[in-house]
Every structure is written in C-alpha cells, then in structure tokens.
Design a protein around this motif. Structure first.
Motif: not given
Ligand SMILES: [Zn+2]
Length: 101
Positions: A21-31
C-alpha cells in the motif's frame, strides 16, 4: 481482483500489505479472521491472503512482494554442494567455497 501474497503468518501478511500500500496500490485481505476457524477446511485454505483491487496493479504488487521477500529471506542458507549451513552474510560456502545458488 488478483491474489498477490499469502502466508500462514498474519503478521507477515499485514507487513507485506503495508509495504504494497505504501507503493500506492489498493489491496484488501481475505481470510484475515479465519484463523482458528479451521475445522473442515485445510489449514492452507485459511491462510490470510492479500488481493489487489485492480488487476492492472498486479505486476507492480508482485514486484513489491518480491523485493520484500528478498529482505525477509536474508537468512541462513544451505550449500547445495556440501549441504553445510551458512550465515546469510556469506556469499560462498565457508566449508567448500561453493557459491551460494
Ligand atoms: Zn559447501
């Protein structure tokens, strides 16, 4: 949406997520919360996973993950010639001088 990283350690997964995310990428977690809920499912299915929202971010995220793996894996290594264990700071095997693979 694509998965870019999974590990049994939620700590490592969260760390990696922060770096991505620090690289500007939107992520989300599963599990994220399924640990301990393992019963009928295999443990592997319950590993927390990092997914990217945009498929176009996938390559970049993978590259970021790869760079974190490099720093995390600054670890002891095993010589593939004589099977001796070497410290991470050695580039050649202390015993047989074989180069680290
Ligand atoms: Zn060796």
């Amino acid at each position: 949406m694509k998965m870019v990283y999974t590990n049994e350690s939620l700590f490592l997964v969260n760390n990696t997520k922060n770096i991505i995310e620090a690289a500007g990428i939107v992520t989300f977690l599963k599990n994220e919360f399924s640990q301990g809920a393992a019963g009928e499912i295999s443990a592997f299915d319950c590993w927390p996973e990092i997914w990217v929202q945009q498929d176009s971010d996938y390559e970049k995220a993978i590259a970021v993950v790869a760079s974190t793996q490099k720093s995390i894996s600054m670890d002891d290594w095993i010589c593939n010639k004589c099977c001796e264990k070497n410290d991470a700071s050695f580039e050649i095997c202390w015993q047989c001088q074989h180069e680290q693979a």
